[in-house]
Write an enzyme that holds these catalytic residues in place. Structure first.
Site, PDB file in Angstrom:
ATOM      1  N   ASP A  85       0.814  -1.346   0.198  1.00 10.04           N
ATOM      2  CA  ASP A  85       0.176  -0.496   0.141  1.00 10.04           C
ATOM      3  C   ASP A  85       1.095   1.688  -0.399  1.00 10.04           C
ATOM      4  OD1 ASP A  85      -1.545  -2.831   0.102  1.00 10.04           O
ATOM      5  OD2 ASP A  85      -2.885  -0.906   1.994  1.00 10.04           O
ATOM      6  N   HIS A 111     -16.452   1.047   5.810  1.00 14.33           N
ATOM      7  CA  HIS A 111     -14.861   1.314   6.025  1.00 14.33           C
ATOM      8  C   HIS A 111     -14.452   2.958   5.695  1.00 14.33           C
ATOM      9  CE1 HIS A 111     -10.693   0.578   5.754  1.00 14.33           C
ATOM     10  NE2 HIS A 111     -10.505   1.138   4.083  1.00 14.33           N
ATOM     11  N   HIS A 140     -10.417   7.274   1.102  1.00 16.49           N
ATOM     12  CA  HIS A 140      -9.079   6.932   0.209  1.00 16.49           C
ATOM     13  C   HIS A 140      -8.508   6.036  -0.107  1.00 16.49           C
ATOM     14  CE1 HIS A 140      -9.711   3.755   3.538  1.00 16.49           C
ATOM     15  NE2 HIS A 140      -8.788   3.059   3.163  1.00 16.49           N
ATOM     16  N   LYS A 163      -7.007  -4.137  -3.200  1.00 18.14           N
ATOM     17  CA  LYS A 163      -7.769  -5.072  -1.993  1.00 18.14           C
ATOM     18  C   LYS A 163      -8.710  -4.088  -2.168  1.00 18.14           C
ATOM     19  CE  LYS A 163      -4.310  -4.245   1.132  1.00 18.14           C
ATOM     20  NZ  LYS A 163      -4.962  -2.835   2.239  1.00 18.14           N
ATOM     21  N   CYS A 206      -2.000  -2.288   8.020  1.00 18.22           N
ATOM     22  CA  CYS A 206      -2.058  -3.262   6.678  1.00 18.22           C
ATOM     23  C   CYS A 206      -0.484  -3.939   6.375  1.00 18.22           C
ATOM     24  CB  CYS A 206      -1.989  -2.436   4.850  1.00 18.22           C
ATOM     25  SG  CYS A 206      -3.933  -1.850   4.806  1.00 18.22           S
TER      26      CYS A 206
HETATM   27 ZN   LIG Z   1      -9.444   1.435   3.020  1.00 14.93          ZN
END
Ligand SMILES: [Zn+2]
Length: 186
Positions: free
Chosen positions: A8, A61, A75, A100, A141
């Site tokens: 990420d 989320h 985001h 993802k 993450c």
């Molecule tokens: Zn996210």
């Protein structure tokens, strides 16, 4: 065989982005340099892959009143600038990009897919048994990817200097948790 897994490293997680981590740009540049470095050459990675948070409609989320634990400002919306790979990584020749979180929160890179294939399956079918992990965010993450990697029976090392946390203290706690779970911190 060992793979490098970059988690990420996206503009929205870097200064100026909607969910910035303080060291994001710095880490992106370090990783961009590392991939071509003597250390990386010596490690002889069998593959270099990246994950991307890639949201279409991830439900709760996203929140207008985020708690920064389970809910977050918008985001990494799919196909936006903030969801692309960081510019410092755009010249890296990734073997695969695992996206993802399209329709729900997904912290672990192991929840991502590339051409319909999961990260664990892709790594195994490439003969990979060990991974080095770096990226953003240490306390979310990266943590989830490392813990899942261990659960999937990969040997996991965390490149700690090339990780950026949302909250530095929580990042340090996450690294300790990863180590306790069996990851090697380097
Ligand atoms: Zn996210």
């Amino acid at each position: 065989m060992r793979a490098l897994v970059i988690v990420d490293v996206q503009p929205d997680f870097c200064p100026g982005g909607s969910l910035a981590t303080e060291r994001g740009d710095h880490v992106a540049r370090l990783i961009g340099g590392f991939v071509d470095s003597d250390v990386a050459q010596a490690t002889n990675y069998a593959a270099v892959v990246a994950t991307q948070d890639w949201h279409i409609d991830p439900g709760s989320h996203f929140s207008d009143e985020p708690d920064f634990v389970d809910s977050w400002p918008r985001h990494c919306v799919a196909h936006t600038e903030g969801a692309e790979l960081h510019p410092a990584l755009r010249d890296v020749d990734f073997d695969a990009l695992f996206k993802k979180g399209q329709y729900e929160a997904a912290y672990s890179g192991f929840e991502g897919t590339f051409e319909g294939e999961s990260l664990a399956h892709w790594l195994r079918s490439s003969g990979i048994t060990a991974i080095d992990v770096a990226g953003i965010a240490t306390d979310f993450c990266v943590r989830a990817t490392v813990l899942d990697g261990l659960k999937e029976n990969f040997e996991v090392r965390v490149l700690t200097g090339m990780c950026s946390a949302v909250d530095p203290q929580r990042g340090d706690a996450a690294l300790a948790e990863m180590e306790a779970a069996g990851a090697q911190l380097i």
